[in-house]
Design a protein around this motif. Sequence first.
Motif, PDB file in Angstrom:
ATOM      1  N   ILE A 112       0.836  -1.205   0.000  1.00 34.17           N
ATOM      2  CA  ILE A 112       0.000   0.000   0.000  1.00 34.17           C
ATOM      3  C   ILE A 112       0.871   1.256   0.000  1.00 34.17           C
ATOM      4  CG2 ILE A 112      -1.895   1.195   1.161  1.00 34.17           C
ATOM      5  CD1 ILE A 112      -2.532  -1.364   2.654  1.00 34.17           C
ATOM      6  N   TYR A 113       0.442   2.247  -0.742  1.00 36.59           N
ATOM      7  CA  TYR A 113       1.069   3.568  -0.735  1.00 36.59           C
ATOM      8  C   TYR A 113       0.059   4.548  -1.294  1.00 36.59           C
ATOM      9  CZ  TYR A 113       1.915   1.903  -5.488  1.00 36.59           C
ATOM     10  OH  TYR A 113       1.755   1.372  -6.732  1.00 36.59           O
ATOM     11  N   CYS A 114       0.330   5.826  -1.145  1.00 37.58           N
ATOM     12  CA  CYS A 114      -0.556   6.851  -1.704  1.00 37.58           C
ATOM     13  C   CYS A 114       0.001   7.355  -3.033  1.00 37.58           C
ATOM     14  CB  CYS A 114      -0.730   8.006  -0.720  1.00 37.58           C
ATOM     15  SG  CYS A 114      -1.808   7.630   0.682  1.00 37.58           S
ATOM     16  N   THR A 115      -0.891   7.923  -3.830  1.00 35.07           N
ATOM     17  CA  THR A 115      -0.483   8.523  -5.097  1.00 35.07           C
ATOM     18  C   THR A 115      -1.017   9.946  -5.173  1.00 35.07           C
ATOM     19  OG1 THR A 115      -2.444   7.636  -6.193  1.00 35.07           O
ATOM     20  CG2 THR A 115      -0.427   6.336  -6.341  1.00 35.07           C
ATOM     21  N   PRO A 116      -0.242  10.873  -5.780  1.00 33.90           N
ATOM     22  CA  PRO A 116       1.049  10.663  -6.444  1.00 33.90           C
ATOM     23  C   PRO A 116       2.183  10.522  -5.439  1.00 33.90           C
ATOM     24  CG  PRO A 116       0.510  12.985  -6.459  1.00 33.90           C
ATOM     25  CD  PRO A 116      -0.682  12.291  -5.865  1.00 33.90           C
ATOM     26  N   THR A 117       3.163   9.707  -5.814  1.00 36.91           N
ATOM     27  CA  THR A 117       4.342   9.511  -4.988  1.00 36.91           C
ATOM     28  C   THR A 117       5.465   8.971  -5.849  1.00 36.91           C
ATOM     29  OG1 THR A 117       5.024   8.715  -2.799  1.00 36.91           O
ATOM     30  CG2 THR A 117       3.923   7.126  -4.226  1.00 36.91           C
ATOM     31  N   PHE A 118       6.556   8.587  -5.215  1.00 33.96           N
ATOM     32  CA  PHE A 118       7.710   8.070  -5.948  1.00 33.96           C
ATOM     33  C   PHE A 118       7.337   6.752  -6.633  1.00 33.96           C
ATOM     34  CE2 PHE A 118      12.251   6.334  -5.714  1.00 33.96           C
ATOM     35  CZ  PHE A 118      12.667   7.078  -6.797  1.00 33.96           C
ATOM     36  N   PRO A 119       7.515   6.630  -7.956  1.00 27.88           N
ATOM     37  CA  PRO A 119       7.013   5.470  -8.695  1.00 27.88           C
ATOM     38  C   PRO A 119       7.744   4.165  -8.424  1.00 27.88           C
ATOM     39  CG  PRO A 119       8.224   6.943 -10.157  1.00 27.88           C
ATOM     40  CD  PRO A 119       8.080   7.667  -8.855  1.00 27.88           C
ATOM     41  N   ALA A 120       8.882   4.202  -7.740  1.00 32.62           N
ATOM     42  CA  ALA A 120       9.638   2.967  -7.508  1.00 32.62           C
ATOM     43  C   ALA A 120       8.871   1.966  -6.651  1.00 32.62           C
ATOM     44  CB  ALA A 120      10.974   3.293  -6.833  1.00 32.62           C
ATOM     45  N   TYR A 121       7.941   2.432  -5.818  1.00 35.51           N
ATOM     46  CA  TYR A 121       7.167   1.507  -4.984  1.00 35.51           C
ATOM     47  C   TYR A 121       6.297   0.601  -5.857  1.00 35.51           C
ATOM     48  CZ  TYR A 121       8.179   5.550  -1.966  1.00 35.51           C
ATOM     49  OH  TYR A 121       8.776   6.605  -1.326  1.00 35.51           O
ATOM     50  N   LYS A 157       1.593  -6.714   3.111  1.00 35.21           N
ATOM     51  CA  LYS A 157       2.946  -6.999   3.570  1.00 35.21           C
ATOM     52  C   LYS A 157       3.699  -5.711   3.910  1.00 35.21           C
ATOM     53  CE  LYS A 157       4.901 -10.406   3.742  1.00 35.21           C
ATOM     54  NZ  LYS A 157       5.734 -11.139   2.791  1.00 35.21           N
ATOM     55  N   LEU A 158       3.682  -4.738   2.991  1.00 31.96           N
ATOM     56  CA  LEU A 158       4.429  -3.501   3.185  1.00 31.96           C
ATOM     57  C   LEU A 158       3.524  -2.293   2.979  1.00 31.96           C
ATOM     58  CD1 LEU A 158       7.676  -4.203   1.078  1.00 31.96           C
ATOM     59  CD2 LEU A 158       7.404  -4.475   3.551  1.00 31.96           C
ATOM     60  N   ILE A 159       3.860  -1.212   3.676  1.00 33.59           N
ATOM     61  CA  ILE A 159       3.259   0.093   3.433  1.00 33.59           C
ATOM     62  C   ILE A 159       4.410   1.065   3.204  1.00 33.59           C
ATOM     63  CG2 ILE A 159       1.904   1.987   4.392  1.00 33.59           C
ATOM     64  CD1 ILE A 159       0.491  -0.128   6.166  1.00 33.59           C
ATOM     65  N   PHE A 160       4.438   1.696   2.044  1.00 33.42           N
ATOM     66  CA  PHE A 160       5.453   2.716   1.758  1.00 33.42           C
ATOM     67  C   PHE A 160       4.863   4.091   2.057  1.00 33.42           C
ATOM     68  CE2 PHE A 160       7.411  -0.590  -0.911  1.00 33.42           C
ATOM     69  CZ  PHE A 160       8.752  -0.387  -0.643  1.00 33.42           C
ATOM     70  N   ILE A 161       5.584   4.875   2.839  1.00 32.52           N
ATOM     71  CA  ILE A 161       5.188   6.251   3.123  1.00 32.52           C
ATOM     72  C   ILE A 161       6.371   7.159   2.791  1.00 32.52           C
ATOM     73  CG2 ILE A 161       4.545   7.910   4.898  1.00 32.52           C
ATOM     74  CD1 ILE A 161       3.029   5.713   6.322  1.00 32.52           C
ATOM     75  N   CYS A 162       6.181   7.994   1.795  1.00 29.64           N
ATOM     76  CA  CYS A 162       7.224   8.941   1.377  1.00 29.64           C
ATOM     77  C   CYS A 162       7.012  10.227   2.165  1.00 29.64           C
ATOM     78  CB  CYS A 162       7.107   9.184  -0.125  1.00 29.64           C
ATOM     79  SG  CYS A 162       8.494  10.060  -0.866  1.00 29.64           S
ATOM     80  N   ASN A 163       7.947  10.534   3.060  1.00 30.76           N
ATOM     81  CA  ASN A 163       7.750  11.648   3.993  1.00 30.76           C
ATOM     82  C   ASN A 163       9.069  12.390   4.216  1.00 30.76           C
ATOM     83  OD1 ASN A 163       6.012  13.096   5.828  1.00 30.76           O
ATOM     84  ND2 ASN A 163       7.128  12.134   7.520  1.00 30.76           N
ATOM     85  N   PRO A 164       9.223  13.603   3.639  1.00 28.66           N
ATOM     86  CA  PRO A 164       8.311  14.357   2.783  1.00 28.66           C
ATOM     87  C   PRO A 164       8.027  13.625   1.464  1.00 28.66           C
ATOM     88  CG  PRO A 164      10.013  15.792   3.663  1.00 28.66           C
ATOM     89  CD  PRO A 164      10.440  14.394   3.968  1.00 28.66           C
ATOM     90  N   ASN A 165       6.840  13.882   0.944  1.00 31.74           N
ATOM     91  CA  ASN A 165       6.414  13.156  -0.249  1.00 31.74           C
ATOM     92  C   ASN A 165       6.965  13.800  -1.516  1.00 31.74           C
ATOM     93  OD1 ASN A 165       4.989  11.235  -1.769  1.00 31.74           O
ATOM     94  ND2 ASN A 165       3.254  12.621  -2.030  1.00 31.74           N
ATOM     95  N   ASN A 166       7.322  12.966  -2.446  1.00 27.16           N
ATOM     96  CA  ASN A 166       7.755  13.372  -3.779  1.00 27.16           C
ATOM     97  C   ASN A 166       6.665  12.944  -4.757  1.00 27.16           C
ATOM     98  OD1 ASN A 166       9.140  13.874  -6.167  1.00 27.16           O
ATOM     99  ND2 ASN A 166      10.507  12.130  -5.981  1.00 27.16           N
ATOM    100  N   PRO A 167       5.999  13.873  -5.465  1.00 28.64           N
ATOM    101  CA  PRO A 167       6.451  15.211  -5.870  1.00 28.64           C
ATOM    102  C   PRO A 167       5.814  16.378  -5.111  1.00 28.64           C
ATOM    103  CG  PRO A 167       4.655  14.565  -7.283  1.00 28.64           C
ATOM    104  CD  PRO A 167       4.848  13.436  -6.293  1.00 28.64           C
ATOM    105  N   THR A 168       5.079  16.132  -4.022  1.00 28.89           N
ATOM    106  CA  THR A 168       4.276  17.207  -3.443  1.00 28.89           C
ATOM    107  C   THR A 168       5.010  18.025  -2.387  1.00 28.89           C
ATOM    108  OG1 THR A 168       3.334  15.792  -1.712  1.00 28.89           O
ATOM    109  CG2 THR A 168       2.189  15.847  -3.848  1.00 28.89           C
TER     110      THR A 168
END
Length: 369
Positions: A112-121, A157-168
Amino acid sequence: MSQDLWRRSGRKLKPYIPGKAIEEVKRELGLDEIIRLASNENPFGPSPKAVQAMQLALQESQLYPEPTGRELREKLAGIYQLAPDQFLVANGGDNVITLIGTAYINPGDEVIYCTPTFPAYRTITLLMEGIPVEIPVTEDYTYDLDGILASINENTKLIFICNPNNPTGTIIEEDKLEAFLKQIPSHVIVVLDEAYVEFINREGYRTGIDFVKEGYPVIFIRTFSKLYGLAGTRIGYVAGNEEYIEAIRAVREPFAANRMAQAGAIAALDDIEYKQKSLQENKREAEMLIKELSALGFSVTETHANFLFVDVKEDGMKLSDALMREGILIRPCAAWGLHTYVRITIGTAEQNKRLVNSLRKIGQKLPTS
């Protein structure tokens, strides 16, 4: 070669498209000078101490690097008061994300992750035949923690959280993040991608380091590509409890970080004065750019990184192309489905002045809404 020979999961992937290379644009447009404000690089370059350390290491480049990044891990452990074995050093943050996915994602596992975010997830999830679960960010472009919690099930299994988020460039309020972590079931690991965390200008803001120490199911990723200006050397790391890191260590290639990169990273950590200068310049120039871009009629999201997320109120690709002809590269956000948005790296005072002047020159001024 026929795609019949490809790994099946590879057919689902779209290649990551980075910002245009300076050399490519010079060749295409016949320009002598290019300002790249598209890739969130440190416009001041690496610390002089890091450069000196890398030059010395280059003289021994016939030797393989120390395979585990021991000296760097010990340095990080001393700074953050964790054990050296809680760190794993690799070939940049992207490589760390790949290693995490390789270590943990089985076919059918949900990530799980939110969008928009870093596409590698998304990329590593699909490559490992996992299932991406994408939750839209909130109206203010922050991660929707409630939406993530509602999506957790026995297959997560995993949750990715980009913090600070890219691109926002947005961050999660730390009390909300802690309340979220308290609700994570034992079969799920939260990966905090903190590539831009050093730019958060809030005293006492709690990060992955704090949550790991407090025993939450967290591993965190950091890089030397942004603040420390070592993007070209490719070096980053992941940290967490030793049990989590052991699984990643098992899939890591033997020499994942080169000798020069390790030397540069160690020296960069020591150059506190240079680090503080970069942060001060970034803060000052961000404030200036926000003011100038707002005056041009654009909407700028509050940033906690070294870039700005800007609604230009029309086609962002068109603006990007016009600026490129002026010798300035920015990042249109069309790839995230945000066609009126662009991401602009905060450059030097001179670079930012040229950006603003070019925006005026190409007639992008819009009435303030």
